[in-house]
Each structure stands twice: as structure tokens, then as C-alpha cells.
Design a protein around this motif. Structure first.
Motif, mmCIF file in Angstrom:
data_model
loop_
_atom_site.group_PDB
_atom_site.id
_atom_site.type_symbol
_atom_site.label_atom_id
_atom_site.label_comp_id
_atom_site.label_asym_id
_atom_site.label_seq_id
_atom_site.Cartn_x
_atom_site.Cartn_y
_atom_site.Cartn_z
ATOM 1 N N PRO A 23 -113.083 -70.105 25.371
ATOM 2 C CA PRO A 23 -112.894 -69.265 24.478
ATOM 3 C C PRO A 23 -113.353 -69.516 23.350
ATOM 4 O O PRO A 23 -113.422 -70.644 22.933
ATOM 5 N N ASP A 24 -113.359 -68.698 22.204
ATOM 6 C CA ASP A 24 -113.557 -68.981 20.935
ATOM 7 C C ASP A 24 -112.390 -69.905 20.432
ATOM 8 O O ASP A 24 -111.509 -69.704 20.642
ATOM 9 N N GLY A 25 -112.897 -71.049 19.519
ATOM 10 C CA GLY A 25 -111.948 -71.746 19.010
ATOM 11 C C GLY A 25 -111.612 -72.907 19.641
ATOM 12 O O GLY A 25 -110.725 -73.710 19.457
ATOM 13 N N ILE A 61 -132.554 -64.175 18.039
ATOM 14 C CA ILE A 61 -131.654 -63.214 18.911
ATOM 15 C C ILE A 61 -130.319 -63.650 18.333
ATOM 16 O O ILE A 61 -129.523 -62.636 18.102
ATOM 17 N N ARG A 62 -130.001 -64.728 18.126
ATOM 18 C CA ARG A 62 -128.634 -65.106 17.539
ATOM 19 C C ARG A 62 -128.412 -64.186 16.240
ATOM 20 O O ARG A 62 -127.245 -63.932 16.259
ATOM 21 N N GLU A 63 -129.382 -64.312 15.460
ATOM 22 C CA GLU A 63 -129.421 -63.783 14.141
ATOM 23 C C GLU A 63 -128.825 -62.054 14.531
ATOM 24 O O GLU A 63 -127.745 -61.681 13.976
ATOM 25 N N LEU A 81 -129.682 -59.328 25.707
ATOM 26 C CA LEU A 81 -129.850 -59.957 24.479
ATOM 27 C C LEU A 81 -129.656 -61.642 24.754
ATOM 28 O O LEU A 81 -130.427 -62.341 24.676
ATOM 29 N N PHE A 82 -128.131 -61.672 25.293
ATOM 30 C CA PHE A 82 -127.969 -63.156 25.495
ATOM 31 C C PHE A 82 -128.908 -63.880 26.649
ATOM 32 O O PHE A 82 -129.211 -64.803 26.566
ATOM 33 N N ASN A 83 -128.963 -62.824 27.628
ATOM 34 C CA ASN A 83 -129.903 -63.342 28.555
ATOM 35 C C ASN A 83 -131.411 -63.463 28.295
ATOM 36 O O ASN A 83 -131.966 -64.540 28.912
ATOM 37 N N ALA A 85 -132.491 -64.517 25.257
ATOM 38 C CA ALA A 85 -132.381 -65.745 24.419
ATOM 39 C C ALA A 85 -132.239 -66.840 25.728
ATOM 40 O O ALA A 85 -132.962 -68.133 25.432
ATOM 41 N N ARG A 86 -131.578 -66.784 26.537
ATOM 42 C CA ARG A 86 -131.135 -67.834 27.643
ATOM 43 C C ARG A 86 -132.613 -68.156 28.361
ATOM 44 O O ARG A 86 -133.055 -69.106 28.778
ATOM 45 N N ALA A 87 -133.220 -66.980 28.701
ATOM 46 C CA ALA A 87 -134.563 -66.911 29.632
ATOM 47 C C ALA A 87 -135.420 -67.961 28.976
ATOM 48 O O ALA A 87 -136.052 -68.789 29.527
ATOM 49 N N ALA A 107 -123.824 -76.151 24.930
ATOM 50 C CA ALA A 107 -122.659 -75.352 24.353
ATOM 51 C C ALA A 107 -122.865 -74.092 24.864
ATOM 52 O O ALA A 107 -123.521 -73.268 24.232
ATOM 53 N N ARG A 108 -122.279 -73.546 25.850
ATOM 54 C CA ARG A 108 -122.475 -72.386 26.480
ATOM 55 C C ARG A 108 -123.688 -72.186 27.442
ATOM 56 O O ARG A 108 -124.719 -72.559 26.985
ATOM 57 N N HIS A 109 -123.348 -71.179 28.548
ATOM 58 C CA HIS A 109 -124.536 -70.873 29.170
ATOM 59 C C HIS A 109 -124.210 -69.726 29.932
ATOM 60 O O HIS A 109 -123.327 -68.744 29.470
ATOM 61 N N SER A 112 -120.777 -67.926 29.993
ATOM 62 C CA SER A 112 -120.295 -67.103 28.799
ATOM 63 C C SER A 112 -120.492 -65.510 28.781
ATOM 64 O O SER A 112 -119.419 -64.930 28.450
ATOM 65 N N THR A 113 -121.614 -65.191 29.527
ATOM 66 C CA THR A 113 -122.035 -63.644 29.696
ATOM 67 C C THR A 113 -120.982 -63.271 30.616
ATOM 68 O O THR A 113 -120.303 -62.160 30.581
ATOM 69 N N LEU A 114 -120.789 -63.830 31.960
ATOM 70 C CA LEU A 114 -119.733 -63.369 32.848
ATOM 71 C C LEU A 114 -118.324 -63.166 32.258
ATOM 72 O O LEU A 114 -117.754 -62.231 32.411
ATOM 73 N N ALA A 115 -117.847 -64.120 31.448
ATOM 74 C CA ALA A 115 -116.768 -63.924 30.748
ATOM 75 C C ALA A 115 -116.579 -62.962 29.732
ATOM 76 O O ALA A 115 -115.577 -62.345 29.623
ATOM 77 N N TYR A 116 -117.584 -62.956 28.762
ATOM 78 C CA TYR A 116 -117.450 -62.110 27.630
ATOM 79 C C TYR A 116 -117.810 -60.824 27.902
ATOM 80 O O TYR A 116 -117.146 -59.948 27.785
ATOM 81 N N GLN A 117 -119.011 -60.573 28.465
ATOM 82 C CA GLN A 117 -119.473 -59.177 28.812
ATOM 83 C C GLN A 117 -118.756 -58.754 30.236
ATOM 84 O O GLN A 117 -118.716 -57.677 30.376
ATOM 85 N N GLY A 118 -118.489 -59.618 30.926
ATOM 86 C CA GLY A 118 -117.889 -59.148 32.359
ATOM 87 C C GLY A 118 -116.610 -59.022 32.278
ATOM 88 O O GLY A 118 -115.895 -57.868 31.951
ATOM 89 N N VAL A 163 -116.227 -66.948 11.454
ATOM 90 C CA VAL A 163 -115.992 -65.966 12.842
ATOM 91 C C VAL A 163 -117.188 -65.307 13.163
ATOM 92 O O VAL A 163 -118.153 -65.103 12.253
ATOM 93 N N THR A 164 -117.527 -65.056 14.355
ATOM 94 C CA THR A 164 -118.373 -64.359 14.990
ATOM 95 C C THR A 164 -118.053 -62.926 15.057
ATOM 96 O O THR A 164 -117.003 -62.630 15.181
ATOM 97 N N ARG A 165 -119.177 -61.929 15.563
ATOM 98 C CA ARG A 165 -118.746 -60.608 15.660
ATOM 99 C C ARG A 165 -117.605 -60.546 16.696
ATOM 100 O O ARG A 165 -116.946 -59.361 16.662
ATOM 101 N N PHE A 166 -117.787 -61.256 17.746
ATOM 102 C CA PHE A 166 -116.581 -61.055 18.773
ATOM 103 C C PHE A 166 -115.302 -61.421 18.433
ATOM 104 O O PHE A 166 -114.366 -60.900 18.744
ATOM 105 N N GLU A 167 -115.157 -62.464 17.366
ATOM 106 C CA GLU A 167 -113.886 -62.768 16.902
ATOM 107 C C GLU A 167 -113.618 -61.533 15.940
ATOM 108 O O GLU A 167 -112.291 -61.252 15.965
HETATM 109 P P1 TMP Z 1 -120.442 -69.864 19.373
HETATM 110 O O1 TMP Z 1 -121.693 -70.204 18.936
HETATM 111 O O2 TMP Z 1 -119.671 -69.832 18.186
HETATM 112 O O3 TMP Z 1 -119.785 -70.135 20.548
HETATM 113 O O4 TMP Z 1 -120.464 -68.190 19.131
HETATM 114 C C1 TMP Z 1 -121.168 -67.462 20.217
HETATM 115 C C2 TMP Z 1 -120.393 -66.129 20.219
HETATM 116 O O5 TMP Z 1 -121.175 -65.353 21.233
HETATM 117 C C3 TMP Z 1 -119.059 -66.262 21.057
HETATM 118 O O6 TMP Z 1 -118.131 -65.314 20.401
HETATM 119 C C4 TMP Z 1 -119.272 -65.937 22.384
HETATM 120 C C5 TMP Z 1 -120.493 -64.808 22.525
HETATM 121 N N1 TMP Z 1 -121.251 -64.853 23.845
HETATM 122 C C6 TMP Z 1 -121.175 -63.923 24.505
HETATM 123 O O7 TMP Z 1 -120.473 -63.146 24.006
HETATM 124 N N2 TMP Z 1 -121.934 -63.863 25.621
HETATM 125 C C7 TMP Z 1 -122.715 -65.063 25.916
HETATM 126 O O8 TMP Z 1 -123.785 -64.935 26.832
HETATM 127 C C8 TMP Z 1 -122.676 -65.962 24.986
HETATM 128 C C9 TMP Z 1 -123.626 -67.259 25.444
HETATM 129 C C10 TMP Z 1 -121.884 -66.020 23.907
#
Ligand code: TMP
Length: 217
Positions: A23-25, A61-63, A81-83, A85-87, A107-109, A112-118, A163-167
Motif C-alpha cells: 500500500p501507499d506509505g 504515462i506516469r505524468e 494506462l498502467f498496463n 506503461a508496463r508493456a 518497485a511495483r508491478h 499493483s493493478t490487481l490490488a488497486y484497480q481490482g 501524495v499521488t492521485r490515489f492518496e
Molecule cells: P508510487 O510510485 O508512489 O508507488 O505511486 C504509484 C501510485 O500508483 C500508487 O498510488 C499506486 C498506484 N498504482 C496503481 O493504482 N496501479 C498500478 O498498477 C500501479 C503500478 C500503481
């Protein structure tokens, strides 16, 4: 004629792919850097990646995904979009490094998409797995280290300007579902995942992360 498989190649090469999730943090960035330093100090060839990012396309894409003042993005668009960038990262960086015998610390792969978007945003896990197959082909991490932390503790660690958009835009319940999602993924594949309590001191966490990586090597 067979379609050209730009996104997928053969089995992973001789290197090792270690991902750090959480998770974040939870302290992924710090711990990924410590792990890279510790492996390099042992004379091992190491390469670090972060997602989203790590290529020219991925950083753009990160931007869009995480930069300030970005457009509204639906969970489905996030997943795509996350995928995307990943591809690109897999083709440009991860596979070539593994094929050259390098240890890749990510750092993340895909988890993270399964956890956040799923688990977090409610996109179907089956659909997300199909999407990940497009992005990574048959590539799977050899080891995934989950830095586990309660959502409130992780969020409280972040400073307002970092903080990111998700936080910023998702409530604490979202982040609790993300954490539960990571734990469910870890429980389903215990041979790949190592779960570490990230509320311990950075030194303690660092020791456990290194141990988990060395056990694989
Ligand atoms: P971080 O680089 O600080 O970890 O920030 C990435 C942010 O993007 C974090 O809030 C988690 C989110 N994220 C997703 O929602 N899905 C993804 O597949 C990835 C890689 C990150």
C-alpha cells in the motif's frame, strides 16, 4: 502469417525478477533502493525499475496518471494506462536485463493493478489478469515482497506534497481494500510472496527484505 508478438517473448532468462509491492506509505522506494545497494555490494548485477515509469513512454504515462492537475481517469482507463506503461517497460528494460543475467528489483508491478484497480476500484480480476497477459506475456516475478502496513498508518506517513492521485482522491476504505487485496494475493501464492510487517523500523524491514531476496538467489 503469425501475428508479431511485440509484447511477449520466450521464458524469462537467467536473471531473477524481484518485485516489491504494498500500500501507499509502506516504504517501497526506500527498501527497493536499500536492496539494490545491498545486492550491488555483494558484487551482483542489479537493475531497479519503478512502475509506472522507467521508459520514455512510461514516464509520460506516469505524468498523466499521477502528475498534478491531471484529467479525470476511470478505473478501467487506469488499468489500461498502467498496463501500457508496463508493456513498454517489460520489452525495453525488464526482459533484456533478465536475459543478460541481471537481477531486476521492481518497485511495483502487475500485482499493483490487481490490488488497486481490482480489489480497490472494483474492476474484474479476470479482466485485469487478461490485460496483464497482454502487457507482460509469460513474465512472472520470481519473488514478490509485500511490505504490509495498515492503510491509515501508510497514508499518515506521506507528506502533503508527496501524495499521488490515489492518496489524494480515494478514501481510506479504498486503501483498506487495496491492503486486503495484497494480502489475498500473497495468501493465494505463498511460494512467490514473502509478507513483511512494514511498520517495523526501516533497518529491520531492510534486513528481512534482503533475507527474502538472498533466499531466492
Ligand atoms: P508510487 O510510485 O508512489 O508507488 O505511486 C504509484 C501510485 O500508483 C500508487 O498510488 C499506486 C498506484 N498504482 C496503481 O493504482 N496501479 C498500478 O498498477 C500501479 C503500478 C500503481
Amino acid at each position: 502469417m503469425q501475428p508479431r508478438e511485440a509484447y511477449s517473448s520466450g521464458p524469462p532468462g537467467r536473471g531473477r525478477f524481484i518485485t516489491i509491492e504494498g500500500p501507499d506509505g509502506a516504504g517501497k522506494t526506500l527498501q527497493a533502493q536499500r536492496l539494490v545497494d545491498a545486492l550491488e555490494a555483494r558484487g551482483l548485477p542489479v537493475r531497479s525499475t519503478r512502475e509506472p515509469g522507467g521508459t520514455a513512454l512510461g514516464e509520460r504515462i506516469r505524468e498523466i496518471l499521477l502528475g498534478p492537475g491531471g484529467p479525470p481517469i476511470s478505473p478501467g482507463a487506469d488499468a489500461l494506462l498502467f498496463n501500457a506503461a508496463r508493456a513498454q517497460l517489460v520489452v525495453e528494460v525488464i526482459r533484456p536485463a533478465l536475459e543478460a543475467g541481471t537481477i531486476v528489483v521492481g518497485a511495483r508491478h502487475a500485482d499493483s493493478t490487481l490490488a488497486y484497480q481490482g480489489y480497490g476500484a472494483g474492476v474484474s480480476l479476470a479482466a485485469l489478469r487478461a490485460l496483464a497477459d497482454v502487457a507482460v506475456g509469460d513474465l512472472r516475478p520470481d519473488r514478490t515482497i509485500l511490505l504490509d502496513i495498515p492503510a491509515e498508518v501508510g497514508l499518515a506517513r506521506k507528506t502533503a506534497d508527496g501524495v499521488t492521485r490515489f492518496e489524494a482522491s480515494f478514501d481510506v476504505e479504498f486503501h483498506q481494500r487495496v491492503r486486503e487485496g495484497f494480502l489475498a494475493l500473497a495468501a493465494a501464492e505463498p511460494e512467490r510472496w514473502v509478507v513483511i510487517d512494514a511498520s517495523a523500523s526501516p533497518e529491520d524491514v531492510g534486513r528481512q527484505v534482503l533475507e527474502a531476496a538472498l533466499a531466492l538467489l
